[in-house]
Write a protein that holds these residues in place. Structure first.
Motif, short mmCIF file in Angstrom:
data_model
loop_
_atom_site.label_atom_id
_atom_site.label_comp_id
_atom_site.label_asym_id
_atom_site.label_seq_id
_atom_site.Cartn_x
_atom_site.Cartn_y
_atom_site.Cartn_z
N ALA B 3 0.84 -1.17 0.11
CA ALA B 3 0.12 0.48 -0.39
C ALA B 3 0.85 1.32 -0.33
O ALA B 3 0.90 2.06 -0.51
CB ALA B 3 -1.35 -0.11 1.43
N THR B 85 -11.49 7.44 -0.03
CA THR B 85 -12.13 6.01 -1.14
C THR B 85 -10.47 5.15 -0.56
O THR B 85 -10.59 4.32 -0.13
CB THR B 85 -11.35 6.22 -2.71
OG1 THR B 85 -10.62 7.90 -2.26
CG2 THR B 85 -12.50 6.34 -2.94
N ILE B 86 -9.21 5.53 -0.12
CA ILE B 86 -7.80 5.80 0.36
C ILE B 86 -7.90 4.80 1.52
O ILE B 86 -8.15 3.56 1.57
CB ILE B 86 -6.62 5.92 0.15
CG1 ILE B 86 -5.91 6.19 -1.13
CG2 ILE B 86 -5.54 5.55 1.31
CD1 ILE B 86 -5.47 7.02 -1.77
N LEU B 87 -8.48 5.65 2.52
CA LEU B 87 -8.13 5.28 4.15
C LEU B 87 -10.09 4.34 4.51
O LEU B 87 -9.63 4.21 4.81
CB LEU B 87 -8.71 6.44 4.92
CG LEU B 87 -7.69 7.62 4.84
CD1 LEU B 87 -7.81 8.60 6.30
CD2 LEU B 87 -6.53 6.76 5.22
N SER B 88 -10.86 4.35 3.15
CA SER B 88 -12.30 3.20 3.67
C SER B 88 -11.67 1.73 3.17
O SER B 88 -11.94 0.59 3.40
CB SER B 88 -13.10 3.69 2.45
OG SER B 88 -12.97 3.41 1.23
N LYS B 89 -9.99 2.01 2.67
CA LYS B 89 -9.25 0.83 2.32
C LYS B 89 -9.19 0.14 3.44
O LYS B 89 -8.05 0.57 4.47
CB LYS B 89 -8.59 1.21 0.72
CG LYS B 89 -9.41 0.97 -0.54
CD LYS B 89 -10.40 0.31 -1.19
CE LYS B 89 -10.54 0.63 -2.80
NZ LYS B 89 -12.33 0.98 -2.27
N PRO B 90 -8.08 -0.93 3.31
CA PRO B 90 -7.45 -1.60 5.02
C PRO B 90 -5.96 -0.78 4.53
O PRO B 90 -5.10 -0.93 4.38
CB PRO B 90 -7.13 -3.15 4.19
CG PRO B 90 -7.45 -3.29 2.94
CD PRO B 90 -8.27 -1.91 2.38
N VAL B 91 -5.95 0.59 4.72
CA VAL B 91 -4.97 0.89 4.39
C VAL B 91 -5.10 2.27 5.70
O VAL B 91 -6.06 2.98 5.62
CB VAL B 91 -4.79 2.39 3.86
CG1 VAL B 91 -3.38 2.81 3.34
CG2 VAL B 91 -4.58 1.54 2.21
N GLN B 92 -3.98 2.46 6.71
CA GLN B 92 -3.80 2.51 8.06
C GLN B 92 -3.06 3.99 7.96
O GLN B 92 -2.40 4.62 6.60
CB GLN B 92 -3.01 1.94 8.70
CG GLN B 92 -3.14 0.71 9.02
CD GLN B 92 -4.61 0.10 10.97
OE1 GLN B 92 -4.43 1.43 10.74
NE2 GLN B 92 -3.81 -0.59 10.22
N ARG B 93 -3.77 5.33 8.43
CA ARG B 93 -3.44 6.55 8.20
C ARG B 93 -1.35 6.63 8.26
O ARG B 93 -1.63 7.84 7.41
CB ARG B 93 -4.14 7.53 9.26
CG ARG B 93 -5.68 7.43 9.03
CD ARG B 93 -5.95 8.45 10.76
NE ARG B 93 -7.31 8.41 10.03
CZ ARG B 93 -7.62 9.35 10.01
NH1 ARG B 93 -7.50 10.54 10.81
NH2 ARG B 93 -9.25 10.01 10.33
#
Lengths: 499, 262, 321
Positions: B3, B85-93
């Motif tokens: 990511a 859209t990015i943070l709603s994916k499994p991407v941590q801040r």
């Protein structure tokens, strides 16, 4: 929960990194940077805020370049006062701009003159300070060492040990141009050390010969010829002036000098006398006698505050300052000039009335100093006076305590093995025989005020004899032949031994 | 890691298409290109003027690009809602922030690389310098790259809690002060007359703020002949210092950004 | 996804989303504290299309952002697919299409899918191709987003939201600003999602769209849920219009009631009354008065009516208070 743990870990790493950066920065980087990359000499209060910002952000060289272009236009206009701060700024911004140091030093030392082309010598300590700073900032190149030496050699024209010191340093730098080495032999000689001068000439001779062997170009040929010629002349003079007889082992053993006929024997009495008349406010007439017929004698006259702080006998302590001060002491007076001898007389009007800022005459009491150093004499006169004035005397005013012969020896070295401190070694066995005497004047006399407003002040040396004769006649004093015929056996060796 | 990598490469792709950055970059290249003609400023110190002016342009343009690129990076994502859209994916801040930062560093590397390349080529063809000086210049360019990477971290850190405009001045200010630290400290330390409290302050500030002046080592580059002992260690030291300080800023940025309402 | 339920409570099976007293408070200098989302109790069943309705500024997007963990609740709790909100594992099986989304304009449709796919660790070219076909963009895969129309951008948005085969989709104003044809396309896709067994959470203020596809709705206004339930239940309680001729004014006056609108003109009576009212009684009365019944038309309620009713009730209620 997990979040809290993560946060604690992050804070821990943050703290560690902070300690780490502190350690690296304070423990190592700062010191290394200061030692190797610091521009040095950043003097914040010399720059306006925008210049300061530009300079500190690391664009100093750029700014210095622009400023130097600006200084050039001021030079063209003759606006010398405006040039001074720019020079200082440029050197602060970019201490590697040797041109600025060299030009600035010359400018400060030579360009500030009065209406009669006398330099304002109150500036000279600053000019030399700039030279010293330039040399410190650019220790790898010979230039500022040479320039500073030149200032001593030519402008101060006294204390030649200093010129020797700087020329020696210049000669140690690898980038020195061959021709720039030459002056050192002359400086050695004027410093009263002809033996070192001779050795150095041999060294120059070997170098010139080597270069000529490598490359037959005209410049090398010319250099070789010049040095060969200088070397010949030097050898002849050392013999003629009795130096070899006096100083060589063999000469000392056999008493050559005492027994031989040398040009410098016996010491010649110059018979100095002087009278100073204050013609009008700040205008003097100086006249007197000097019993040397050949043209080429210049007697130094200094008129200064009796209690001028940095004053020494017939000079200022030129080496007194390590910081460049562009504002000389404006409340003090220091006038230095030369009395040119013709027909064994000198007679000179010194008009200081047009330059009241240079000659403010604020103090109450003044000293007029007369000074003659045979080491500064041209060669044809030195043939009689000797390298060290051994053939020179004045029955009234000969002094051997006015100047010391000083040799400078490197005492402390920097990282690049260049000396940063010098030990001063007085060479007691080479005393400087000079003529020195003083007269006193008061402010009221010089300014023609008070009781002197309608009386002409006249001061003179006790031996001064008023003459009614025309000064153009050359029968005032008996003129002995400068080439005194020798009495003993002239058995000096033809060539001085090379050490 | 995937990511982060993905976010950073996308960031590079976007950065190198941003018109304002390209304009600044073009101006930088243009200025560097006209520098060889500037050597008339000082006929005798021709090389000095050329090198110092080239490095001047390289540094100021890099700094400008770093700030302009970075101050808008996070706010733009929020404003254009790409961050959702990015943070709603499994991407941590933190992954997002680190990815963005690495993207900025990569983009800066490309842009500085371009300018440094032009600088070296022009320098070589106009001045025919010895290879050693070319390497000196390259080294300084690399140090400037580390410098602006640190600056980008400063701007990213600020962008987690202030608006771009404020950030612009804040980051520029921090860089300004940070690049004064060594000379100021030096001048206070050399000047024995300055009050101990001021010297103490200088010491304190030097140890707190990111010290950008560490990366300005062009004195001996401009004026060669001085041999500096253990210079490589110094370069490694500055790189290490940069990494440590970047770590500080990014972690602090993550801690703030993690609680930030976007 | 880990099988163990997270701490903080387990939901009854079947609930895709549940919130309990979920609140988001913002502080404003001018207005003081404002509850943008005010003690929200929401329940979305798995496999349904849920309409989250409300006027602009009602708190819809704020609620979705809280459910996604993009912003943090000020109070209350929420669960998405059985996990506390903000749980990163849930993000693997949900997806979000923001209102009027922006995608990096320099990227092509295919690159967008690759980029978002990489965020899941997905790098399956066939899958990307299938998704592009699904949203009817296969032919435009190599065009950059800057060349896409709004509808195409919305469709690529849907495609990226399907990358991870989500169990739950959040669609924020999915048809906002689109032309009618694009509307239909999007609507068909959403219906398809339900057929595939996915839960769809649609936030919208375009009621006709929602009415056509949603199973259940909630109406939110000023941060509070006003109505929530099955669409049929909410719309129950329509009106009936009775028209009769040959009547006099006296009769007309007898039929007036609070829930009815009565108009009388030239012997023609039109009564609009509640379904629950006494329709038979009215018809008997007309016959007794020798009137002639022309038509009896039941009129079903529309979502719009419910919506306006709810919002205006709230308004007048607010004013009275």
């Amino acid at each position: 929960m997990r979040r809290k743990n993560t946060k604690t870990t992050l804070l821990g790493v943050l703290a560690l990194a902070f300690v780490g950066q502190f350690a690296v920065s304070q423990g190592y980087l700062l010191g290394f940077w200061r030692k190797n990359y610091s521009p040095g000499g950043i003097v914040a209060n010399n720059l306006d805020p925008s210049q300061l910002a530009l300079s500190l952000f690391g664009f100093r060289e750029f700014l210095a370049g622009m400023l130097w272009v600006r200084a050039d236009s001021f030079f063209d206009q003759g606006n010398y006062d405006a040039v001074l701060p720019i020079i200082r700024l440029c050197t602060i911004l970019d201490p590697k701009q040797i041109d600025v140091y060299a030009t600035g030093m010359w400018h400060i030392g030579y360009n500030f003159t009065d209406e009669e082309q006398r330099s304002d010598r109150r500036y000279i300590p600053s000019a030399l300070a700039l030279g010293k700073e330039g040399a410190r900032q650019n220790p790898n190149t010979y230039e500022m060492f040479f320039e500073t030496g030149w200032m001593w050699y030519h402008k101060v024209d006294d204390d030649y040990g200093q010129a020797v010191k700087w020329f020696e340093e210049a000669a140690k730098r690898e980038d020195i141009l061959p021709a720039r080495r030459n002056l050192l032999w002359s400086a050695y000689q004027k410093a009263g050390r002809p033996d070192e001068s001779l050795n150095y000439l041999y060294d120059l001779y070997d170098r010139a010969k080597g270069r000529l062997k490598d490359d037959q170009q005209f410049g090398n040929r010319q250099q070789y010829d010049t040095i060969e010629n200088n070397l010949d002349t030097m050898l002849v003079r050392m013999v003629q002036r009795g130096w070899v007889a006096q100083h060589s082992e063999e000469g000392k053993k056999n008493n050559w000098y005492a027994n031989g006929a040398y040009d410098t024997k016996p010491p010649f009495d110059v018979g100095f006398s002087a009278k100073v008349t204050v013609l009008s406010d700040r205008v003097l007439r100086v006249e007197g006698t000097w019993n040397v017929l050949p043209v080429g004698t210049r007697i130094r006259i200094v008129l200064r505050d009796a209690d001028y702080p940095q004053a020494k006998m017939a000079e200022l302590d030129w080496d007194s300052s390590d910081s460049v001060n562009l504002d000389p002491p404006r409340n003090l007076t220091f006038m230095q000039d030369q009395l040119f001898v013709r027909n064994r007389h000198f007679n000179r009007k010194i008009d200081m009335s047009k330059d009241p800022t240079m000659y403010p005459f604020i103090a109450k009491n003044y000293l007029v100093e007369f000074y003659y150093n045979p080491r500064s004499a041209p060669p044809h006169i030195q043939d009689k006076f000797g390298f060290n004035g051994e053939g020179f005397t004045d029955k009234n005013f000969l002094r051997t305590d006015v100047r010391e012969t000083i040799q400078f020896k490197p005492a402390k070295f920097d990282d690049h093995k260049f000396p940063i401190e010098f030990e001063q070694i007085p060479l007691k066995d080479i005393p400087q025989r000079v003529m020195y005497t003083t007269l006193s004047l008061t402010q009221e006399q010089i300014r023609r005020k008070g009781e002197w407003s309608d009386k002409t002040p006249v001061v003179k040396t006790v031996n001064y004899v008023e003459s009614t004769d025309s000064k153009d006649k050359d029968d005032v004093i008996y003129i002995p032949n400068l080439r005194v015929s020798g009495t003993g056996d002239a058995k000096a060796p033809a060539e001085a031994p090379k050490k | 890691m995937g990511a982060i990598l993905s976010i950073s490469t996308t960031t590079v792709g976007e950065a190198i298409r941003r018109r304002v950055l390209l304009v600044i970059l073009m101006i930088g290249v243009l200025l560097i290109s006209i520098v060889p003609a500037l050597s008339v400023l000082s006929a005798r110190s021709d090389l000095t003027t050329t090198i110092s002016s080239m490095l001047f342009v390289l540094r100021i343009v890099s700094v400008l690009i770093a700030i302009v690129l970075t101050v808008y990076m996070i706010p733009n994502e929020i404003e254009r809602r790409t961050i959702y859209t990015i943070l709603s994916k499994p991407v941590q801040r933190w992954q997002f922030l680190v990815g963005k930062y690495l993207g900025a560093v990569l983009a800066l590397g490309l842009m500085i690389g371009l300018m440094a390349g032009v600088m070296l080529i022009l320098f070589y063809f106009f001045k025919h310098p010895p290879m050693e000086r070319m390497l000196d210049l390259l080294r300084q360019a690399i140090l400037y790259f580390i410098e602006v990477s640190l600056l980008a971290a400063v701007a990213i850190f600020f962008s987690t809690f202030v608006t771009p405009l404020v950030n612009f001045f804040l980051s520029a200010g921090v860089w300004g002060v940070g690049s004064l630290l060594n000379p100021l400290y030096d001048s206070f330390a050399n000047n024995q007359g300055s009050a101990p409290i001021i010297r103490g302050m200088a010491k304190f500030v030097t140890s707190i703020l990111p010290n950008f002046s560490n990366y300005d080592v062009k004195n001996p580059i401009i004026n060669p002949g001085v041999t500096i002992q253990n210079e490589t260690t110094y370069y490694l030291g500055t790189a290490g210092y940069g990494l440590l300080y970047i770590t500080i800023l990014i972690i602090a940025g993550i801690l703030i950004f993690d609680r930030r309402e976007v | 996804m880990a099988s163990e339920p997270p701490q903080g409570g387990v939901l009854p099976l079947g609930a895709a989303i549940e919130t309990r007293q979920l609140t988001k408070t913002y502080k404003s200098r001018a207005l003081g504290k404002i509850n943008v989302v005010d003690h929200l109790d929401l329940q979305v069943e798995e496999g349904e299309i849920f309409g989250f309705l409300g006027p602009n500024g009602a708190g819809k997007t704020t609620t979705i952002k809280m459910l996604l963990g993009i912003i943090y609740p000020s109070a209350g709790e929420g669960y998405v697919l059985g996990r506390e909100i903000g749980d990163m594992d849930v993000h693997r099986v949900i997806s979000y299409l923001p209102e009027r989304p922006y995608y990096y304009e320099h990227m092509t449709g295919m690159e967008i899918l690759k980029f978002y796919g990489a965020l899941f660790g997905i790098n399956d070219k066939d899958k990307f191709q299938r998704l592009l076909e699904k949203v009817n963009l296969a032919g435009d895969a190599t065009k950059t987003i800057s060349q896409y129309s709004k509808g195409m951008q919305q469709r690529i948005g849907l495609a990226q939201s399907l990358l991870n085969d989500p169990k739950l989709l959040f669609l924020d104003e999915p048809t906002g600003g689109l032309d009618p044809i694009a509307h239909t396309e999007i609507r068909d896709l959403i219906l398809q999602f339900r057929d595939e067994g996915r839960t769809v959470f649609i936030s919208s203020h375009e009621l006709s769209e929602v009415e056509r596809i949603c199973d259940r709705v909630a109406i939110i206004n000023k941060g509070k849920i006003e109505r929530q339930g099955r669409l049929e239940d909410l719309l129950r309680g329509g009106r009936i219009e009775v028209i009769a001729d040959g009547l006099n004014q006296g009769f007309a006056d007898t039929v007036r009631a609070p829930e009815s609108t009565v108009s009388f003109h030239n012997g023609r009576l039109i009564v609009d009354m509640s379904e629950e009212g006494d329709v038979n009684g009215l018809l008997d009365g007309i016959r007794d008065a020798k009137g002639q019944i022309i038509s009896v038309v039941p009129r079903r309620r529309r979502l719009e009516d419910l919506f306006i009713e709810t919002i205006s009730e709230k308004k007048s209620g607010g004013e009275a208070a």
